[in-house]
Design an enzyme around this catalytic site. Structure first.
Site, short mmCIF file in Angstrom:
data_model
loop_
_atom_site.label_atom_id
_atom_site.label_comp_id
_atom_site.label_asym_id
_atom_site.label_seq_id
_atom_site.Cartn_x
_atom_site.Cartn_y
_atom_site.Cartn_z
N TYR A 1 0.81 -1.23 0.00
CA TYR A 1 0.00 0.00 0.00
C TYR A 1 0.84 1.28 0.00
CZ TYR A 1 -0.30 -0.30 5.28
OH TYR A 1 -0.09 -0.39 6.62
N GLU A 2 0.20 2.37 -0.21
CA GLU A 2 0.86 3.68 -0.39
C GLU A 2 1.85 3.64 -1.56
OE1 GLU A 2 -1.33 5.21 2.63
OE2 GLU A 2 -0.10 6.29 1.19
#
Lengths: 598, 598
Positions: free
Chosen positions: A442-443
């Protein structure tokens, strides 16, 4: 069962190494005395160990639950822990006094945040995302948005989320379809948002009385692609102009994902505008949403790197405690002494030392990047601010990618140290592995980070900033070569590491076309992580040696710094050569297969 | 949702490379014609894809359940699949005709077993363990044991288990406490077994009418340590001398572990003798149980390596299908062509090629070791039998350790290819990661395998067998250097790999004390895996080139072999240098920390 103790000595050492003494002397940080910082870390350690860590395993086991009306229930203890967190003022710690924060350097906030991530990564994602929302609003919000929302977000009474992903738009945000229609009937700058977002962390919960969703969507006149995306602030509960709460907004969680890990953190599918349109206000200029969101993303990327550090530390402590306790076999260096705890076996040592050395290197790198952020914001000298800013930009993708790879590898080794017991969920070692796994995704996946590093941070400035870093590495190398024997022994290997980084950088600059650059990006990012983390390990060894000679500090801590630095040089640095060769092999064999051969 | 298709072309290629044509010509394998083998693999592929793969994900979701009376319930479909498995004769496939088997070469049985492991690893553990029990009984059982048990185990009507571990005795079997008391009241050679075993895979289930537990325990006069361990056959249901079933034995599952993966496989705590003593008979001589168990373990270790191959193949297929389907971004080599599936992105290619190349290398190595087993058993020439036996002994720990490391790394990359979706359990990619994780731990952790490799397989014969292997590698290297350009281009890198293996072996021989050897063992095992897998990839490339030039076989398959070999040389072989340096750094920095510094 896992327990956690904040590694205050290690954290303090990494803070000093990152330059905290200089930062604490900058204007605005007058209150950040060494005693205050030590007290803050100690109290944070108590809170992490006493309040957050005890609900980590139960949160994993219980997970979250969604009612048909969109209400999300967190695991037992999450709400009480959050209330205590706010009451103790922890949420506002990292922010500037003018918005209600406590005016401590950012790097201290990062150290404190490591404790939250280590103690309970799933729970700690909520304040992590609030921090990102605050950064974005501070940088791009209107005066009214700031006045109404910032105090509540800084206190933690309200929380924040990031709404980027849609099912057809993951790494490729140009494919976003969520819509924002002007709603002049409701006032100027007001919009009705419709569409669905997925993977929204803490998209609903009852920790706070309101949730501020930062949502990417397209205006009716938006150009296609990433240049037509705008950012909107969409509260869960509508907010009146005086800041008081109004009615429910047209947004709700419609399902929860069943994930590999971070079960204590609700990952929501969010529906906007099922009943006509969720009401939101624009943040920043129309069609400039991606830039605004990146303000948030860059901050979040450092914090995700920090999750890697935190989970690595937790897994290390867990495994080390087991290895000191578990009796199996005899000590090969002293077979007659009878059965021994496995910490004496060289192959178990190899795992523990790898865990410890990589955790320390990732912490050093993450804190160093956070210190660059402080310098970039607060240094009175323009040149220093600018150079710190360049350094931070260069290192942000490395911190995110490499520290999360370290977090996963270390938690994987933690399972292995436990043997068969590690595979049993009640042991808790496997939870660290499952939790750590998301941080590489994620990110911005670590592949995306690597491409960002190569294309935007190395090629765009023609290698200027990476060469500046390499020059600093060479200074450290020279100091190492001049140091006493045990330190000087690491110099040849560190020299090879620097050469590997420099040669691969040169190769990239000479092959600055996207196919070559992207083929080389992941090995380059891994090489970069070892080189940058290794550089700070070498600096740390020099500082530990200096303190030992000067009689400053705890000799055991300092001698362990020398040991982990030597181990890092022996067992981690040799991998830069492999990454260099892989990167410089170019895309030919990588791209040789036709699509239909797969 | 994952689907699985047996990679018949790849399997056939690996079988040929392992030497199947020679093996099929050995006495006893007269029926093993190429057509028959192709037909067997095709049918096995249909069974795996049609019967086992469809209950893989549901089995993971449902898991197993224990009744208070010790009855274990498997997930839906397991029993039906097992009945079909027996009916089709799959269980007996790998065994010799004299015990009811089908007389195919073992290497063909291994290829077929790869399909079971890939299709449904949790389910396939049951026949895998039965195979181990058969091997142990065949080698060490009494005539009566063989007459009664072997036909039932070979047909699969009864299944087998391995009972080694106790809570205080994991890697260290010397600490075993389970007891066996002679029971002359019940007959000669009969014993009452008491004690508790943990981590017993398929310790109870309703697949078969009986379960034959092979149990390590101590006789009353047993010397301490590993020299006082005996092996017993303890059936779940007592067996009358005529082979008919009697009453229940005093053994039952008392709890099931809640594990990270292989949820479809019950991992039991087994209680022996809660009501006075489980009745069992001795296998082999008293106090020689460890040797008897190792007959089983060595077979099992190859099969666990095969799980690595199978799960890697499954994860690869899953990820490749996703990458060809998922549209994100534009093709960097042709940005104007619009949005593209992610298989076109170099960084996704890097993951897919790594997955594919490592899977092929691990398969080649595992099949090669299995072929050595056939030669060691069936070759008419004493010298060939003996040399094959040495080669098999050398490679067994490498196959187990390296192939399972590959299985985990490949399934981990499979999650990463899926991006955020990979973290969602319904996608199925995470299940492969969770399932694969155990294979690095059980049947001797990979650390134990590495120590076995160094101490018993390299140092004990003073490097004789590894040098014989290195000499064969150098022959392949010479052929590669003389081959057309594309192949010859790999020769320099492969030469470095051989040098790394040889130099590290020399270092080990010069540092043949346990501390040094054990400190170096894991990097040496990883180096060895790349070198041995890489050797077979190079041999495969030469063979693919020969076939292409001769117009034999499917050109697409052969060209893909050349592509994966080149990628393996470019992106995997460089790591031997890092492992060499790490191994040869010795134990100093590894052991530098005092125990209480951890």
């Amino acid at each position: 069962m896992s327990t956690y103790t904040a590694p205050l000595d290690d954290m303090q050492f990494a803070l000093d190494l990152a330059g905290l003494p200089e930062i604490a002397g900058l204007p605005g940080f007058e209150d950040a005395t060494p005693d205050l910082i030590a007290a803050v870390l100690e109290e944070a350690g108590k809170f992490g160990a006493g309040v957050l860590a005890p609900i980590n395993e139960s949160g994993d086991r219980q997970g979250c639950r969604l009612d048909p009306d969109g209400t999300v229930h967190l695991p037992d203890g999450a709400i009480e822990a959050y209330a205590q967190f706010l009451e103790a003022g922890w949420n506002s710690l990292p922010f500037k006094p003018e918005i209600g924060g406590q005016g401590l350097p950012g790097v201290v906030g990062v150290a404190v945040s490591e404790i939250w991530q280590a103690a309970n990564m799933a729970w700690a994602l909520c304040p992590l995302l609030t921090t990102g929302a605050i950064e974005a609003l501070q940088a791009h919000g209107t005066d009214e948005q700031k006045a109404i929302y910032l105090p509540k977000l800084v206190s933690g009474e309200w929380t924040g989320t990031m709404n980027l992903t849609e099912s057809q738009a993951g790494s490729d945000l140009s494919a976003l379809r969520c819509k924002a229609e002007p709603a002049p009937d409701l006032g100027e700058g007001v919009y009705r948002i419709t569409g669905q977002k997925i993977f929204i962390t803490h998209g609903d919960h009852a920790l706070a009385e309101n949730i501020c969703h930062l949502v990417l969507a397209r205006l009716p006149d938006a150009p296609p692609g990433v240049k037509g995306i705008s950012l909107f602030l969409v509260p869960k509960i509508l907010v009146n102009p005086d800041g008081s709460l109004g009615g429910k907004n047209d947004v709700k969680a419609v399902s929860l994902e069943h994930k590999l890990g971070i079960h204590g953190s609700p990952t929501c599918v969010m529906a906007y505008g099922d009943e006509g349109g969720a009401i939101g206000t624009l943040i920043g200029a129309p069609h400039q949403g991606l830039g605004c969101m990146f303000t948030m993303m860059n901050n979040a990327r450092l914090n995700i790197g920090l999750q890697g550090v935190g989970i690595a530390e937790r897994a290390y402590q867990h495994a080390a405690a087991f290895a000191k306790d578990r009796v199996q076999g005899v000590d090969v260096t002293d077979p007659k002494s009878g059965r021994t705890s496995i910490v004496h076996h060289p192959d178990v040592r190899r795992m523990l030392m790898t865990m410890r050395a990589k955790t320390e290197a990732a912490r050093a790198l993450t804190y160093y990047a956070a210190a660059c952020m402080d310098l970039a914001h607060a240094h009175p000298d323009d040149t220093r601010r600018e150079s710190a800013h360049h350094r931070l930009d260069l290192l942000t993708p490395v911190v995110k990618a490499w520290s999360t790879e370290v977090g996963f590898e270390v938690s994987d080794l933690g399972v292995q140290v436990h043997g068969g017991t590690g595979y049993i969920e009640e042991t808790g070692a496997a939870q660290h592995l499952r939790d750590a796994r998301i941080s590489r995704i994620y990110e911005g996946t670590n592949g995306i980070q690597a491409i960002d590093l190569v294309s935007r941070k190395v090629l765009r400035d023609k290698g200027h900033e990476v060469h500046a870093l390499i020059a600093e590495m060479r200074e450290t190398h020279a100091a190492l070569a001049d140091a006493p024997n045990e330190l000087a022994a690491m110099a040849p290997r560190f020299g090879i590491v620097i050469d590997d980084l420099e040669a691969t950088t040169t190769w990239l600059l000479e092959h600055a076309i996207p196919e070559d650059a992207q083929a080389a990006s992941t090995p380059y990012a891994l090489l970069f992580g070892i080189a940058a983390g290794g550089w700070l390990m070498m600096k740390g060894a020099l500082e530990a040696q200096r303190r030992l000679e000067a009689g400053e500090g705890n000799p055991t801590v300092l001698k362990s710094k020398l040991a982990t630095a030597r181990f890092f040089a022996d067992a981690q640095m040799p991998f830069t050569g492999a990454h260099r060769a892989t990167a410089m092999a170019g895309p030919d064999s990588l791209m040789a297969m036709e699509e239909d051969w797969f």
